[in-house]
Motif scaffolding. Structure first.
Motif, PDB file in Angstrom:
ATOM      1  N   PHE A  81       7.284 -50.610 -12.220  1.00  0.00           N
ATOM      2  CA  PHE A  81       8.404 -50.024 -13.083  1.00  0.00           C
ATOM      3  C   PHE A  81       8.904 -50.907 -13.935  1.00  0.00           C
ATOM      4  CE2 PHE A  81       9.204 -46.208  -9.358  1.00  0.00           C
ATOM      5  CZ  PHE A  81       7.999 -45.867  -9.537  1.00  0.00           C
ATOM      6  N   ALA A  82       9.276 -51.914 -13.364  1.00  0.00           N
ATOM      7  CA  ALA A  82      10.088 -53.159 -13.988  1.00  0.00           C
ATOM      8  C   ALA A  82       9.193 -53.271 -15.410  1.00  0.00           C
ATOM      9  CB  ALA A  82      10.339 -54.353 -13.374  1.00  0.00           C
ATOM     10  N   GLU A 142      19.223 -56.707 -15.812  1.00  0.00           N
ATOM     11  CA  GLU A 142      19.905 -55.759 -15.141  1.00  0.00           C
ATOM     12  C   GLU A 142      18.898 -54.526 -14.746  1.00  0.00           C
ATOM     13  OE1 GLU A 142      23.301 -52.557 -15.089  1.00  0.00           O
ATOM     14  OE2 GLU A 142      23.993 -54.791 -15.976  1.00  0.00           O
ATOM     15  N   ARG A 143      18.528 -53.646 -15.743  1.00  0.00           N
ATOM     16  CA  ARG A 143      17.601 -52.513 -15.301  1.00  0.00           C
ATOM     17  C   ARG A 143      16.282 -53.023 -14.597  1.00  0.00           C
ATOM     18  NH1 ARG A 143      15.952 -49.329 -19.852  1.00  0.00           N
ATOM     19  NH2 ARG A 143      15.913 -47.562 -18.246  1.00  0.00           N
ATOM     20  N   VAL A 202      15.352 -51.164 -10.902  1.00  0.00           N
ATOM     21  CA  VAL A 202      13.859 -50.350 -10.835  1.00  0.00           C
ATOM     22  C   VAL A 202      13.216 -50.991  -9.768  1.00  0.00           C
ATOM     23  CG1 VAL A 202      14.247 -49.157 -12.971  1.00  0.00           C
ATOM     24  CG2 VAL A 202      12.693 -51.179 -12.881  1.00  0.00           C
ATOM     25  N   ARG A 203      13.074 -52.373  -9.747  1.00  0.00           N
ATOM     26  CA  ARG A 203      12.313 -52.960  -8.719  1.00  0.00           C
ATOM     27  C   ARG A 203      12.579 -52.507  -7.251  1.00  0.00           C
ATOM     28  NH1 ARG A 203      12.978 -57.795 -12.004  1.00  0.00           N
ATOM     29  NH2 ARG A 203      10.825 -58.306 -12.927  1.00  0.00           N
ATOM     30  N   GLN A 204      13.739 -52.073  -7.023  1.00  0.00           N
ATOM     31  CA  GLN A 204      14.328 -51.848  -5.720  1.00  0.00           C
ATOM     32  C   GLN A 204      14.149 -50.192  -5.464  1.00  0.00           C
ATOM     33  OE1 GLN A 204      15.124 -53.958  -3.223  1.00  0.00           O
ATOM     34  NE2 GLN A 204      14.593 -55.422  -4.873  1.00  0.00           N
ATOM     35  N   SER A 205      13.900 -49.445  -6.569  1.00  0.00           N
ATOM     36  CA  SER A 205      14.058 -48.157  -6.260  1.00  0.00           C
ATOM     37  C   SER A 205      12.758 -47.565  -5.562  1.00  0.00           C
ATOM     38  CB  SER A 205      14.034 -47.265  -7.749  1.00  0.00           C
ATOM     39  OG  SER A 205      12.818 -47.606  -8.492  1.00  0.00           O
ATOM     40  N   PRO A 206      11.682 -48.244  -5.371  1.00  0.00           N
ATOM     41  CA  PRO A 206      10.583 -47.685  -4.532  1.00  0.00           C
ATOM     42  C   PRO A 206      10.765 -48.042  -3.234  1.00  0.00           C
ATOM     43  CG  PRO A 206       9.507 -48.505  -6.310  1.00  0.00           C
ATOM     44  CD  PRO A 206      10.785 -48.876  -6.592  1.00  0.00           C
TER      45      PRO A 206
END
Length: 189
Positions: A63-64, A76-77, A81-85
Protein backbone atom coordinates in the motif's frame (compact mmCIF):
# COMPACT_ATOMS: atom_id res chain seq x y z
CA UNK A 1 -38.80 -14.15 9.46
CA UNK A 2 -36.40 -16.83 8.38
CA UNK A 3 -32.73 -17.04 9.34
CA UNK A 4 -31.44 -15.63 6.04
CA UNK A 5 -33.59 -12.51 6.24
CA UNK A 6 -32.66 -11.97 9.90
CA UNK A 7 -28.96 -12.36 9.09
CA UNK A 8 -29.18 -9.80 6.28
CA UNK A 9 -31.19 -7.32 8.35
CA UNK A 10 -28.75 -7.57 11.25
CA UNK A 11 -25.56 -7.39 9.18
CA UNK A 12 -23.29 -4.42 9.75
CA UNK A 13 -19.85 -3.41 8.56
CA UNK A 14 -17.62 -3.77 11.61
CA UNK A 15 -14.43 -1.69 11.65
CA UNK A 16 -13.15 -2.89 15.06
CA UNK A 17 -11.87 -6.42 14.48
CA UNK A 18 -9.49 -8.57 16.45
CA UNK A 19 -8.30 -12.20 16.59
CA UNK A 20 -9.35 -14.85 16.13
CA UNK A 21 -10.02 -14.92 12.42
CA UNK A 22 -12.15 -17.70 10.94
CA UNK A 23 -10.66 -21.19 10.81
CA UNK A 24 -10.24 -23.05 7.52
CA UNK A 25 -13.54 -24.96 7.76
CA UNK A 26 -15.45 -21.70 8.31
CA UNK A 27 -13.59 -20.04 5.42
CA UNK A 28 -14.30 -22.98 3.12
CA UNK A 29 -18.04 -22.80 3.89
CA UNK A 30 -18.04 -19.01 3.40
CA UNK A 31 -16.26 -19.32 0.04
CA UNK A 32 -18.81 -21.92 -1.04
CA UNK A 33 -21.47 -19.28 -0.29
CA UNK A 34 -19.55 -16.71 -2.35
CA UNK A 35 -19.45 -19.17 -5.25
CA UNK A 36 -23.26 -19.10 -5.45
CA UNK A 37 -23.26 -15.49 -6.72
CA UNK A 38 -25.31 -14.97 -9.89
CA UNK A 39 -22.96 -15.72 -12.75
CA UNK A 40 -24.17 -15.30 -16.34
CA UNK A 41 -22.73 -18.12 -18.50
CA UNK A 42 -20.99 -19.68 -15.48
CA UNK A 43 -17.77 -17.77 -16.16
CA UNK A 44 -16.70 -17.81 -12.51
CA UNK A 45 -15.21 -14.30 -12.95
CA UNK A 46 -13.75 -14.11 -9.46
CA UNK A 47 -11.05 -15.41 -7.20
CA UNK A 48 -9.78 -14.57 -3.73
CA UNK A 49 -6.53 -14.15 -1.80
CA UNK A 50 -6.44 -14.76 1.97
CA UNK A 51 -3.86 -12.68 3.80
CA UNK A 52 -2.90 -13.16 7.47
CA UNK A 53 0.06 -12.77 9.82
CA UNK A 54 3.20 -11.38 8.20
CA UNK A 55 1.27 -11.07 4.95
CA UNK A 56 -0.64 -8.16 6.51
CA UNK A 57 2.63 -6.28 7.06
CA UNK A 58 3.70 -7.03 3.48
CA UNK A 59 0.33 -5.73 2.25
CA UNK A 60 0.88 -2.51 4.22
CA UNK A 61 4.26 -2.08 2.52
CA UNK A 62 2.60 -2.66 -0.84
CA UNK A 63 0.00 0.00 0.00
CA UNK A 64 2.82 2.42 0.91
CA UNK A 65 4.68 1.62 -2.33
CA UNK A 66 1.56 2.60 -4.27
CA UNK A 67 1.50 6.17 -2.93
CA UNK A 68 2.67 9.17 -4.93
CA UNK A 69 6.25 9.88 -3.85
CA UNK A 70 5.81 13.54 -4.86
CA UNK A 71 3.02 14.11 -2.34
CA UNK A 72 4.26 16.61 0.27
CA UNK A 73 2.68 14.41 2.98
CA UNK A 74 4.22 11.22 1.59
CA UNK A 75 5.97 10.05 4.76
CA UNK A 76 2.91 10.61 6.93
CA UNK A 77 0.61 8.87 4.45
CA UNK A 78 3.02 5.93 4.13
CA UNK A 79 3.07 5.45 7.89
CA UNK A 80 -0.73 5.46 7.98
CA UNK A 81 -1.31 3.06 5.08
CA UNK A 82 1.32 0.62 6.36
CA UNK A 83 -0.85 0.20 9.47
CA UNK A 84 -4.21 -0.07 7.70
CA UNK A 85 -4.06 -3.85 7.00
CA UNK A 86 -3.43 -4.41 10.71
CA UNK A 87 -7.02 -3.36 11.50
CA UNK A 88 -8.02 -7.04 11.30
CA UNK A 89 -6.33 -10.43 11.69
CA UNK A 90 -7.32 -11.44 8.14
CA UNK A 91 -7.94 -9.71 4.84
CA UNK A 92 -9.61 -11.44 1.93
CA UNK A 93 -8.87 -9.75 -1.38
CA UNK A 94 -11.70 -10.13 -3.86
CA UNK A 95 -10.52 -10.21 -7.45
CA UNK A 96 -12.64 -9.84 -10.57
CA UNK A 97 -11.12 -12.14 -13.13
CA UNK A 98 -12.63 -10.99 -16.43
CA UNK A 99 -13.33 -13.47 -19.21
CA UNK A 100 -13.99 -12.73 -22.87
CA UNK A 101 -17.59 -13.64 -23.70
CA UNK A 102 -19.91 -12.37 -26.44
CA UNK A 103 -22.95 -12.17 -24.15
CA UNK A 104 -21.42 -11.24 -20.78
CA UNK A 105 -19.95 -7.74 -20.66
CA UNK A 106 -17.29 -6.81 -18.11
CA UNK A 107 -19.79 -4.89 -15.97
CA UNK A 108 -21.84 -8.07 -15.40
CA UNK A 109 -18.70 -9.93 -14.40
CA UNK A 110 -17.75 -7.17 -11.94
CA UNK A 111 -21.25 -7.32 -10.44
CA UNK A 112 -20.97 -11.10 -10.04
CA UNK A 113 -17.67 -10.67 -8.21
CA UNK A 114 -19.20 -7.95 -6.00
CA UNK A 115 -22.18 -10.12 -5.10
CA UNK A 116 -19.75 -12.91 -4.21
CA UNK A 117 -17.94 -10.53 -1.84
CA UNK A 118 -21.28 -9.62 -0.27
CA UNK A 119 -22.25 -13.27 0.18
CA UNK A 120 -18.82 -13.95 1.68
CA UNK A 121 -19.32 -11.14 4.21
CA UNK A 122 -22.82 -12.41 5.06
CA UNK A 123 -21.60 -15.97 5.54
CA UNK A 124 -18.77 -14.87 7.83
CA UNK A 125 -21.19 -12.70 9.79
CA UNK A 126 -23.57 -15.66 10.17
CA UNK A 127 -20.62 -17.72 11.46
CA UNK A 128 -20.04 -15.16 14.22
CA UNK A 129 -17.31 -13.03 12.64
CA UNK A 130 -17.26 -9.40 11.64
CA UNK A 131 -16.29 -8.02 8.27
CA UNK A 132 -15.63 -4.63 6.70
CA UNK A 133 -15.42 -4.27 2.92
CA UNK A 134 -12.90 -1.58 2.02
CA UNK A 135 -11.67 -0.26 -1.30
CA UNK A 136 -9.98 3.14 -1.61
CA UNK A 137 -6.97 3.93 -3.74
CA UNK A 138 -5.17 0.60 -3.05
CA UNK A 139 -8.02 -1.23 -4.80
CA UNK A 140 -7.35 0.78 -7.96
CA UNK A 141 -3.56 0.76 -7.89
CA UNK A 142 -1.48 -0.92 -10.58
CA UNK A 143 1.33 -1.27 -8.01
CA UNK A 144 -0.94 -3.18 -5.61
CA UNK A 145 -2.39 -5.32 -8.42
CA UNK A 146 1.09 -6.27 -9.63
CA UNK A 147 2.35 -6.87 -6.09
CA UNK A 148 -0.53 -9.25 -5.41
CA UNK A 149 0.16 -11.11 -8.64
CA UNK A 150 -2.97 -10.16 -10.56
CA UNK A 151 -3.05 -10.98 -14.25
CA UNK A 152 -3.69 -8.33 -16.89
CA UNK A 153 -7.37 -9.35 -17.10
CA UNK A 154 -7.94 -8.97 -13.33
CA UNK A 155 -8.94 -6.10 -11.03
CA UNK A 156 -9.41 -5.84 -7.26
CA UNK A 157 -13.06 -5.92 -6.17
CA UNK A 158 -12.19 -4.97 -2.62
CA UNK A 159 -10.47 -5.87 0.61
CA UNK A 160 -12.66 -7.72 3.11
CA UNK A 161 -11.23 -7.15 6.59
CA UNK A 162 -12.29 -10.11 8.75
CA UNK A 163 -12.06 -11.03 12.42
CA UNK A 164 -13.88 -11.16 15.70
CA UNK A 165 -15.89 -8.05 16.51
CA UNK A 166 -14.06 -6.20 19.28
CA UNK A 167 -16.81 -3.71 19.97
CA UNK A 168 -19.95 -3.46 17.84
CA UNK A 169 -20.60 -0.04 16.38
CA UNK A 170 -24.01 1.61 16.74
CA UNK A 171 -26.66 0.37 14.35
CA UNK A 172 -26.80 2.35 11.10
CA UNK A 173 -30.32 3.61 10.34
CA UNK A 174 -31.83 2.06 7.22
CA UNK A 175 -33.94 4.04 4.76
CA UNK A 176 -37.69 3.59 4.59
CA UNK A 177 -38.81 1.35 1.74
CA UNK A 178 -41.13 4.05 0.36
CA UNK A 179 -38.20 6.47 0.09
CA UNK A 180 -36.18 4.16 -2.17
CA UNK A 181 -38.71 1.97 -3.98
CA UNK A 182 -41.35 2.92 -6.52
CA UNK A 183 -43.35 1.14 -9.20
CA UNK A 184 -43.14 1.63 -12.91
CA UNK A 185 -45.02 2.61 -14.91
CA UNK A 186 -46.40 5.18 -12.54
CA UNK A 187 -50.14 5.21 -12.18
CA UNK A 188 -52.12 8.37 -11.56
CA UNK A 189 -54.53 7.63 -8.75
Amino acid sequence: MNDVICAILNRASEPRLTAPAPDQATLDAAFQCAFTAPDHALLRPWRYLVIEGEGLHALGELFADSLDANDPNHAERCARVRQSPLRAPMIIVGITSYREHPKVPPVEQAMSAAVGMGYLALALDAAGYGAMWRTGSPAHSDVVEQGLGLADHEKISGFLYVGTVERAKPRVPRPEVADKVSRWPHTDQ
